[in-house]
Design a protein around this motif. Structure first.
Motif, mmCIF file in Angstrom:
data_model
loop_
_atom_site.group_PDB
_atom_site.id
_atom_site.type_symbol
_atom_site.label_atom_id
_atom_site.label_comp_id
_atom_site.label_asym_id
_atom_site.label_seq_id
_atom_site.Cartn_x
_atom_site.Cartn_y
_atom_site.Cartn_z
ATOM 1 N N ALA A 165 -3.478 14.867 4.091
ATOM 2 C CA ALA A 165 -2.229 14.289 4.597
ATOM 3 C C ALA A 165 -1.173 14.286 3.503
ATOM 4 C CB ALA A 165 -2.488 12.875 5.108
ATOM 5 N N PRO A 166 -0.658 15.461 3.145
ATOM 6 C CA PRO A 166 0.294 15.535 2.037
ATOM 7 C C PRO A 166 1.589 14.769 2.286
ATOM 8 C CG PRO A 166 0.152 17.638 3.202
ATOM 9 C CD PRO A 166 -0.961 16.790 3.707
ATOM 10 N N ALA A 167 1.879 14.408 3.534
ATOM 11 C CA ALA A 167 3.093 13.638 3.812
ATOM 12 C C ALA A 167 2.952 12.183 3.374
ATOM 13 C CB ALA A 167 3.411 13.690 5.303
ATOM 14 N N ILE A 168 1.728 11.758 3.078
ATOM 15 C CA ILE A 168 1.474 10.390 2.641
ATOM 16 C C ILE A 168 1.259 10.386 1.135
ATOM 17 C CG2 ILE A 168 -0.152 8.458 2.783
ATOM 18 C CD1 ILE A 168 -0.679 9.322 5.682
ATOM 19 N N ALA A 169 1.965 9.527 0.434
ATOM 20 C CA ALA A 169 1.795 9.428 -1.019
ATOM 21 C C ALA A 169 0.470 8.731 -1.327
ATOM 22 C CB ALA A 169 2.950 8.667 -1.647
ATOM 23 N N ARG A 187 -4.603 8.434 11.829
ATOM 24 C CA ARG A 187 -3.854 7.245 12.225
ATOM 25 C C ARG A 187 -2.844 6.835 11.158
ATOM 26 N NH1 ARG A 187 -5.988 4.611 16.747
ATOM 27 N NH2 ARG A 187 -7.741 5.791 17.615
ATOM 28 N N LEU A 188 -3.138 7.124 9.912
ATOM 29 C CA LEU A 188 -2.150 6.890 8.858
ATOM 30 C C LEU A 188 -0.939 7.798 9.044
ATOM 31 C CD1 LEU A 188 -4.447 6.522 5.715
ATOM 32 C CD2 LEU A 188 -3.049 4.720 6.765
ATOM 33 N N VAL A 189 -1.187 9.044 9.400
ATOM 34 C CA VAL A 189 -0.083 9.962 9.679
ATOM 35 C C VAL A 189 0.745 9.444 10.854
ATOM 36 C CG1 VAL A 189 0.502 12.300 10.436
ATOM 37 C CG2 VAL A 189 -1.281 11.961 8.709
ATOM 38 N N GLU A 190 0.056 8.930 11.878
ATOM 39 C CA GLU A 190 0.771 8.358 13.034
ATOM 40 C C GLU A 190 1.629 7.167 12.600
ATOM 41 O OE1 GLU A 190 -0.281 5.967 17.183
ATOM 42 O OE2 GLU A 190 -1.839 7.185 16.215
ATOM 43 N N PRO A 241 13.764 6.498 8.472
ATOM 44 C CA PRO A 241 14.024 7.653 7.607
ATOM 45 C C PRO A 241 14.008 7.240 6.134
ATOM 46 C CG PRO A 241 15.575 7.593 9.439
ATOM 47 C CD PRO A 241 14.815 6.307 9.497
ATOM 48 N N ASP A 242 13.574 8.163 5.305
ATOM 49 C CA ASP A 242 13.543 7.978 3.849
ATOM 50 C C ASP A 242 12.520 6.936 3.401
ATOM 51 O OD1 ASP A 242 15.617 9.879 3.473
ATOM 52 O OD2 ASP A 242 17.106 8.337 3.935
ATOM 53 N N HIS A 243 11.551 6.632 4.241
ATOM 54 C CA HIS A 243 10.449 5.756 3.873
ATOM 55 C C HIS A 243 9.126 6.511 4.040
ATOM 56 C CE1 HIS A 243 13.584 2.770 4.348
ATOM 57 N NE2 HIS A 243 12.795 1.847 3.848
ATOM 58 N N HIS A 244 8.136 6.141 3.250
ATOM 59 C CA HIS A 244 6.827 6.758 3.394
ATOM 60 C C HIS A 244 5.740 5.770 2.984
ATOM 61 C CE1 HIS A 244 7.975 7.701 -0.812
ATOM 62 N NE2 HIS A 244 6.692 7.516 -1.070
ATOM 63 N N LEU A 245 4.527 6.030 3.439
ATOM 64 C CA LEU A 245 3.380 5.205 3.072
ATOM 65 C C LEU A 245 2.870 5.592 1.691
ATOM 66 C CD1 LEU A 245 1.306 5.112 6.394
ATOM 67 C CD2 LEU A 245 2.842 3.356 5.488
ATOM 68 N N GLN A 270 0.264 -0.685 15.547
ATOM 69 C CA GLN A 270 0.567 0.278 16.617
ATOM 70 C C GLN A 270 -0.282 1.538 16.484
ATOM 71 O OE1 GLN A 270 4.613 0.588 17.946
ATOM 72 N NE2 GLN A 270 4.432 2.782 18.352
ATOM 73 N N ALA A 271 -0.644 1.893 15.263
ATOM 74 C CA ALA A 271 -1.482 3.080 15.041
ATOM 75 C C ALA A 271 -2.970 2.797 15.237
ATOM 76 C CB ALA A 271 -1.240 3.627 13.644
ATOM 77 N N GLY A 272 -3.313 1.560 15.589
ATOM 78 C CA GLY A 272 -4.700 1.257 15.946
ATOM 79 C C GLY A 272 -5.498 0.482 14.925
ATOM 80 N N PHE A 273 -4.886 0.096 13.827
ATOM 81 C CA PHE A 273 -5.580 -0.655 12.783
ATOM 82 C C PHE A 273 -5.571 -2.150 13.088
ATOM 83 C CE2 PHE A 273 -4.168 3.237 10.723
ATOM 84 C CZ PHE A 273 -5.228 3.576 9.900
ATOM 85 N N THR A 274 -6.413 -2.884 12.377
ATOM 86 C CA THR A 274 -6.330 -4.338 12.314
ATOM 87 C C THR A 274 -6.080 -4.728 10.865
ATOM 88 O OG1 THR A 274 -8.739 -4.579 12.031
ATOM 89 C CG2 THR A 274 -7.854 -4.682 14.285
ATOM 90 N N ASN A 275 -5.522 -5.907 10.678
ATOM 91 C CA ASN A 275 -5.174 -6.384 9.340
ATOM 92 C C ASN A 275 -6.128 -7.487 8.900
ATOM 93 O OD1 ASN A 275 -3.126 -8.834 8.084
ATOM 94 N ND2 ASN A 275 -3.295 -6.920 6.955
ATOM 95 N N TYR A 276 -6.476 -7.485 7.602
ATOM 96 C CA TYR A 276 -7.205 -8.602 7.017
ATOM 97 C C TYR A 276 -6.167 -9.639 6.608
ATOM 98 C CZ TYR A 276 -10.018 -11.383 3.828
ATOM 99 O OH TYR A 276 -10.640 -12.427 3.187
#
Length: 234
Positions: free
Chosen positions: A36-40, A66-69, A76-80, A196-202
């Motif tokens: 997933a090169p779009a994700i740092a 799901r991270l890509v999603e 715009p101009d933001h990334h994970l 929204q991408a299907g994860f849950t948070n701790y």
């Protein structure tokens, strides 16, 4: 806008006394730098020099997708920026020992309350196939968001083990100035795109999200998890 709405109370996973069974899918673990090169990727423990830490972050393939999603939902101009994913037991043991020493140096004494506090933030290293640490499954990911001026202010650093790291801290303690209002917005954005991408948070850690492991299955009320522990990746 839905990504600015308050973060709801969690039904979470702080105490996972009764865990769902694991029906392992044998889904592969993938390196995010290649997949997933779009994700740092900033492997925090590798940069800290923690023994056994890898120079990439690894997650199950569906987690990567799901991270890509989630990344596609950002403004715009933001990334994970992914900080940690699959975590070998050597790293888990190092982090466990480190926090244990920190708590003892703060005046804690070993006992039930001590280990409850310790296990809030670092799972006990375990080979138990029925109860693997979340990160050992490849279904847990630690991350933040970056914009044009660098990482967004989330109110604490990664791996801050104080009440301010609680995901809903700025929902419970309402912001008192513009900086805290921006922190609140930043946390809401991260939380909502990941959910929204299907994860849950701790709920004790704004940066930690799960998919497919026992914590996720518990929060989603599934009768089984998809991912068990993985002792080694290539």
């Amino acid at each position: 806008m839905k990504f600015t709405t308050p973060i709801p109370e969690s039904e979470s996973s702080a105490a996972l006394a009764s865990l769902p069974k694991i029906l392992e899918t044998n889904e592969p673990v993938v390196p995010l730098l290649q997949y997933a090169p779009a994700i740092a990727v900033y492997p925090a423990y590798y940069h800290e020099g923690v023994a056994g830490a890898r120079s990439d972050c690894f997650v199950r393939r569906s987690v990567a997708d799901r991270l890509v999603e989630a990344a596609g939902l950002l403004p715009p101009d933001h990334h994970l920026v992914v900080l940690d994913g699959w975590r070998p037991l050597e790293v888990q043991q190092s982090l466990y020992n480190r926090l244990k020493s920190q708590l003892l140096s703060q005046g804690w004494t070993e006992g039930e309350a001590f280990y409850e506090e310790l296990h809030r933030f670092v799972a006990r290293p375990s080979h138990n196939p029925e109860r693997p640490p979340r990160h050992l499954t490849g279904g847990a990911v630690d991350l933040t968001i970056a914009g044009l001026n660098g990482w967004l202010d989330m109110g604490t650093p990664f791996d801050d083990f104080t009440d301010r790291a609680h995901t809903r801290f700025f929902e419970i303690h309402l912001p008192s100035d513009d900086q805290e209002r921006q922190i609140q917005r930043n946390r809401r954005l991260l939380y909502h795109i990941m959910i929204q991408a299907g994860f849950t948070n701790y709920s004790d850690e704004w940066w930690h999200f799960d998919y497919g492991n026992q914590a996720w299955a518990t929060a989603r009320r599934h009768d089984h998890a998809f991912y068990g522990g993985i002792l080694q990746v290539n």
